[in-house]
Design an enzyme around this catalytic site. Structure first.
Site, PDB file in Angstrom:
ATOM      1  N   GLU A 112      52.088  62.148  58.773  1.00  0.00           N
ATOM      2  CA  GLU A 112      51.912  61.978  60.070  1.00  0.00           C
ATOM      3  C   GLU A 112      53.111  61.032  60.434  1.00  0.00           C
ATOM      4  O   GLU A 112      53.014  59.910  60.095  1.00  0.00           O
ATOM      5  CB  GLU A 112      50.701  61.122  60.471  1.00  0.00           C
ATOM      6  CG  GLU A 112      49.321  62.004  60.224  1.00  0.00           C
ATOM      7  CD  GLU A 112      49.099  63.294  60.912  1.00  0.00           C
ATOM      8  OE1 GLU A 112      49.874  63.634  61.827  1.00  0.00           O
ATOM      9  OE2 GLU A 112      48.105  63.729  60.595  1.00  0.00           O
ATOM     10  N   CYS A 160      52.637  56.896  68.091  1.00  0.00           N
ATOM     11  CA  CYS A 160      53.511  58.348  67.800  1.00  0.00           C
ATOM     12  C   CYS A 160      53.211  59.175  68.754  1.00  0.00           C
ATOM     13  O   CYS A 160      54.033  60.230  69.074  1.00  0.00           O
ATOM     14  CB  CYS A 160      53.061  58.679  66.296  1.00  0.00           C
ATOM     15  SG  CYS A 160      51.128  58.603  66.177  1.00  0.00           S
ATOM     16  N   GLY A 207      58.711  59.474  55.229  1.00  0.00           N
ATOM     17  CA  GLY A 207      57.973  60.478  54.994  1.00  0.00           C
ATOM     18  C   GLY A 207      58.811  61.580  54.243  1.00  0.00           C
ATOM     19  O   GLY A 207      58.324  61.902  53.196  1.00  0.00           O
ATOM     20  N   GLU A 236      62.879  58.482  69.014  1.00  0.00           N
ATOM     21  CA  GLU A 236      61.600  57.744  69.289  1.00  0.00           C
ATOM     22  C   GLU A 236      62.055  56.263  69.431  1.00  0.00           C
ATOM     23  O   GLU A 236      62.520  55.520  68.431  1.00  0.00           O
ATOM     24  CB  GLU A 236      60.735  58.035  68.014  1.00  0.00           C
ATOM     25  CG  GLU A 236      59.460  57.031  68.195  1.00  0.00           C
ATOM     26  CD  GLU A 236      58.605  57.421  67.016  1.00  0.00           C
ATOM     27  OE1 GLU A 236      58.833  57.563  65.862  1.00  0.00           O
ATOM     28  OE2 GLU A 236      57.157  58.002  67.302  1.00  0.00           O
ATOM     29  N   LYS A 264      47.387  51.316  50.710  1.00  0.00           N
ATOM     30  CA  LYS A 264      48.421  50.181  50.971  1.00  0.00           C
ATOM     31  C   LYS A 264      48.558  49.965  52.360  1.00  0.00           C
ATOM     32  O   LYS A 264      49.114  50.919  53.281  1.00  0.00           O
ATOM     33  CB  LYS A 264      49.769  50.392  50.247  1.00  0.00           C
ATOM     34  CG  LYS A 264      50.697  49.555  50.300  1.00  0.00           C
ATOM     35  CD  LYS A 264      52.145  49.728  50.122  1.00  0.00           C
ATOM     36  CE  LYS A 264      52.927  50.053  51.648  1.00  0.00           C
ATOM     37  NZ  LYS A 264      52.736  48.858  52.310  1.00  0.00           N
TER      38      LYS A 264
HETATM   39  P1  NAD Z   1      57.368  52.876  57.860  1.00  0.00           P
HETATM   40  O1  NAD Z   1      57.694  54.241  57.607  1.00  0.00           O
HETATM   41  O2  NAD Z   1      58.522  52.019  57.572  1.00  0.00           O
HETATM   42  O3  NAD Z   1      56.239  52.296  56.979  1.00  0.00           O
HETATM   43  C1  NAD Z   1      55.186  53.002  56.929  1.00  0.00           C
HETATM   44  C2  NAD Z   1      54.322  52.507  55.548  1.00  0.00           C
HETATM   45  O4  NAD Z   1      55.152  53.317  54.523  1.00  0.00           O
HETATM   46  C3  NAD Z   1      54.385  51.305  55.553  1.00  0.00           C
HETATM   47  O5  NAD Z   1      53.216  51.004  54.751  1.00  0.00           O
HETATM   48  C4  NAD Z   1      55.507  50.912  54.688  1.00  0.00           C
HETATM   49  O6  NAD Z   1      55.266  49.939  53.677  1.00  0.00           O
HETATM   50  C5  NAD Z   1      55.414  52.212  53.666  1.00  0.00           C
HETATM   51  N1  NAD Z   1      56.803  52.236  53.029  1.00  0.00           N
HETATM   52  C6  NAD Z   1      58.013  51.999  53.284  1.00  0.00           C
HETATM   53  N2  NAD Z   1      58.906  52.668  52.548  1.00  0.00           N
HETATM   54  C7  NAD Z   1      58.242  53.241  51.487  1.00  0.00           C
HETATM   55  C8  NAD Z   1      58.397  53.664  50.455  1.00  0.00           C
HETATM   56  N3  NAD Z   1      59.838  54.157  50.063  1.00  0.00           N
HETATM   57  N4  NAD Z   1      57.684  54.529  49.611  1.00  0.00           N
HETATM   58  C9  NAD Z   1      56.274  54.354  50.107  1.00  0.00           C
HETATM   59  N5  NAD Z   1      56.016  53.689  50.997  1.00  0.00           N
HETATM   60  C10 NAD Z   1      56.830  53.198  51.773  1.00  0.00           C
HETATM   61  O7  NAD Z   1      56.985  53.100  59.314  1.00  0.00           O
HETATM   62  P2  NAD Z   1      56.394  51.748  60.330  1.00  0.00           P
HETATM   63  O8  NAD Z   1      57.574  51.097  60.678  1.00  0.00           O
HETATM   64  O9  NAD Z   1      55.413  50.991  59.471  1.00  0.00           O
HETATM   65  O10 NAD Z   1      55.744  52.604  61.416  1.00  0.00           O
HETATM   66  C11 NAD Z   1      56.515  53.020  62.510  1.00  0.00           C
HETATM   67  C12 NAD Z   1      56.821  54.646  62.518  1.00  0.00           C
HETATM   68  O11 NAD Z   1      55.739  55.239  62.048  1.00  0.00           O
HETATM   69  C13 NAD Z   1      57.297  55.082  63.609  1.00  0.00           C
HETATM   70  O12 NAD Z   1      58.429  55.790  63.252  1.00  0.00           O
HETATM   71  C14 NAD Z   1      56.078  56.014  63.961  1.00  0.00           C
HETATM   72  O13 NAD Z   1      56.358  57.432  64.733  1.00  0.00           O
HETATM   73  C15 NAD Z   1      55.518  56.513  62.933  1.00  0.00           C
HETATM   74  N6  NAD Z   1      54.058  56.774  63.046  1.00  0.00           N
HETATM   75  C16 NAD Z   1      53.587  58.043  63.077  1.00  0.00           C
HETATM   76  C17 NAD Z   1      52.323  58.200  63.248  1.00  0.00           C
HETATM   77  C18 NAD Z   1      51.708  59.605  63.388  1.00  0.00           C
HETATM   78  O14 NAD Z   1      50.291  59.540  63.283  1.00  0.00           O
HETATM   79  N7  NAD Z   1      52.309  60.794  63.307  1.00  0.00           N
HETATM   80  C19 NAD Z   1      51.428  57.182  63.442  1.00  0.00           C
HETATM   81  C20 NAD Z   1      52.111  55.849  63.329  1.00  0.00           C
HETATM   82  C21 NAD Z   1      53.315  55.732  63.134  1.00  0.00           C
END
Ligand code: NAD
Length: 454
Positions: free
Chosen positions: A229, A263, A212, A356, A154
């Protein structure tokens, strides 16, 4: 039927509508992947390897097309986007060597033979964020497919275009129907279903720490395997004995690359007090020269933020009248632009310093000595990445062992290589991606004893 309108972040103009999968469509895709698993797991190692190499070659051939798509959808600089598409091909090539090398062990035991096997898990659910749509997808599906699993992936609602194209290229390469499935949709629908559907045997999630944690809780109901991650607040630690010119020249890229939506962004710069003024002088020159412009230009070093919402979030960290040390330049007008911004907080309680930001905002803080630097660096709930600048090798070794983070670099800001492990300490994640051991995260170890006495 619901749809999502993709917006080009560079000019805020609509690009195209994308159909979002509902629960029924998600279940159909998962069941298709589950059926495909029964044959994909039995494709001979050599044939699976060949298919992955073919997939890599086709991704390579489409590098420019994929890169342009990412510029349009995500506002990534064209230079970065080409690297990102190249990274997918590299990851596929790297793990194409795995099917023929998924070794178990033969362990000496009395009265028989003991062998371990690396068995695939089944359907892997990969949930991708919007900040690096291509590499983060590839880090999951490359080793997952190589180990004999099938994949439902997804993409983030905001950035599905390259994932959809990669799904088409996989079919072109001959990866059988049902093995690699792209399901654009909402996290609350498609993502949640990956977690609750019993045929999905593992979740690979990259995104915010809060989502997460929620996913981790959901996975507990079925003891579902999970790699996380999550966020970061990495420190760039600059000692007085470092090459200050080099550290200052590299510091803007280390935090403002991808408009800070990384990140691994070194969003806390810790500078030894003895060289603080000199560093700030050089850093200001470097920040003002950092090219934030139309990401399609070959010269661009930084583009816009991903969305109006993200722009609002970043603005909240730098409200009207906030004390700013200095700023770089950014285009004005349409698009989600925010200039590289440098803050010098009074203490470590400052919100922009602790949380962050996921935008082009960095906080600089002085420290006194090695012990102080380590203490400040580790004073964070995160532990993903970081840099240490020093000419003293003993110090570089000591500090890199003491900083609680999964990916550090000494006299460099580079943290990602597809053949070395990547992942976080503390609330930055769980498990590791990439490198030689990633296959362990996509297999179960089965132990079988053969009695030779009968
Ligand atoms: P997010 O957590 O909102 O979304 C990430 C993904 O999860 C999206 O595809 C979203 O649709 C999905 N998602 C959202 N709610 C969900 C649920 N209840 N169940 C299952 N899936 C769900 O994050 P974002 O806004 O897309 O990304 C930014 C964040 O991600 C930042 O905080 C960043 O630090 C983190 N990030 C971390 C890494 C890493 O490798 N550690 C890499 C990239 C981003």
């Amino acid at each position: 039927m619901s749809a999502y309108t993709i917006i080009n972040p560079t000019n805020a103009k609509p690009v195209q509508d994308i159909h979002l999968a509902d629960l029924f469509e998600t279940d159909v895709a998962i069941e298709k992947a589950d059926r495909a698993f029964q044959s994909w797991r039995h494709v001979s190692p050599g044939d699976r390897a060949k298919l992955l190499r073919k997939f890599a070659a086709i991704v390579e051939e489409h590098n420019e097309e994929l890169a342009q798509l990412e510029v349009l959808n995500s506002g990534h600089t064209i230079g970065n986007a080409r690297w990102e598409a190249g990274n997918v091909a590299n990851v596929l090539n790297y793990y194409s060597a795995a099917p023929e090398r998924l070794f178990g062990r033969q362990i000496p035991v009395p009265n028989g033979i003991d062998i371990t096997f690396k068995e695939p898990l089944g359907v892997i659910g990969i949930i991708v964020p919007w900040n690096f749509p291509m590499p983060i997808a590839g880090w999951g599906f490359g080793p997952a497919l190589a180990a004999g699993n099938t994949v439902v992936l997804k993409p983030a609602e905001l950035t599905p275009l390259t994932a959809i194209r990669l799904g088409e290229l996989a079919l072109e390469a001959g990866i059988p129907e049902g093995v690699f499935n792209i399901i654009p949709g909402k996290g609350s629908v498609v993502g949640e279903r990956f977690v609750s559907h019993p045929a999905v045997r593992k979740i690979v999630f990259t995104g915010s720490t809060s989502v997460g944690k929620h996913i981790m809780q959901g996975c507990s109901a079925q003891v579902k395997r999970l790699t996380l991650e999550l966020g970061g607040k990495s420190a760039n630690i600059i000692f007085g004995d470092a090459d200050i010119e080099k550290a200052a020249a590299g510091a803007p890229g280390a935090v403002f690359d991808n408009a800070g939506q990384d990140c691994c962004a070194r969003s806390r710069i810790l500078v030894q007090r003895s060289v603080y003024d000199r560093f700030m002088e050089l850093f200001e020159t470097a920040v003002k020269a950092f090219r934030c412009e139309d990401p399609a230009l070959e010269t661009a070093e930084m583009g816009p933020l991903i969305s109006a919402t993200q722009l609002e979030r970043v603005r909240e960290f730098v409200p009207e009248g906030a004390e700013i040390a200095f700023q770089g330049n950014a285009p004005t007008g349409d698009g989600y632009w925010f200039p590289p911004t440098v803050l010098t907080p009074k203490n470590t309680e400052d919100r922009a310093y602790r949380e962050e930001v996921f935008g082009p905002v960095v906080s600089v803080l002085p420290f006194t000595d090695e012990e102080d630097a380590i203490k400040i660096a580790n004073d964070s709930e995160y532990g993903l990445s970081g840099s240490i600048w020093s000419r003293d090798i003993g110090r570089a070794v000591r500090v890199s062992r003491a900083v609680e983070a999964g990916n550090l670099s000494v006299n460099s800001n580079s943290s990602v290589r597809y053949w070395t492990p990547f992942g976080g300490y503390k609330q930055s994640g769980l498990g590791r991606e990439l490198g030689p051991d990633a296959l362990d995260a996509f297999t179960e170890t089965k132990n079988v004893f053969f009695d030779t006495q009968n």
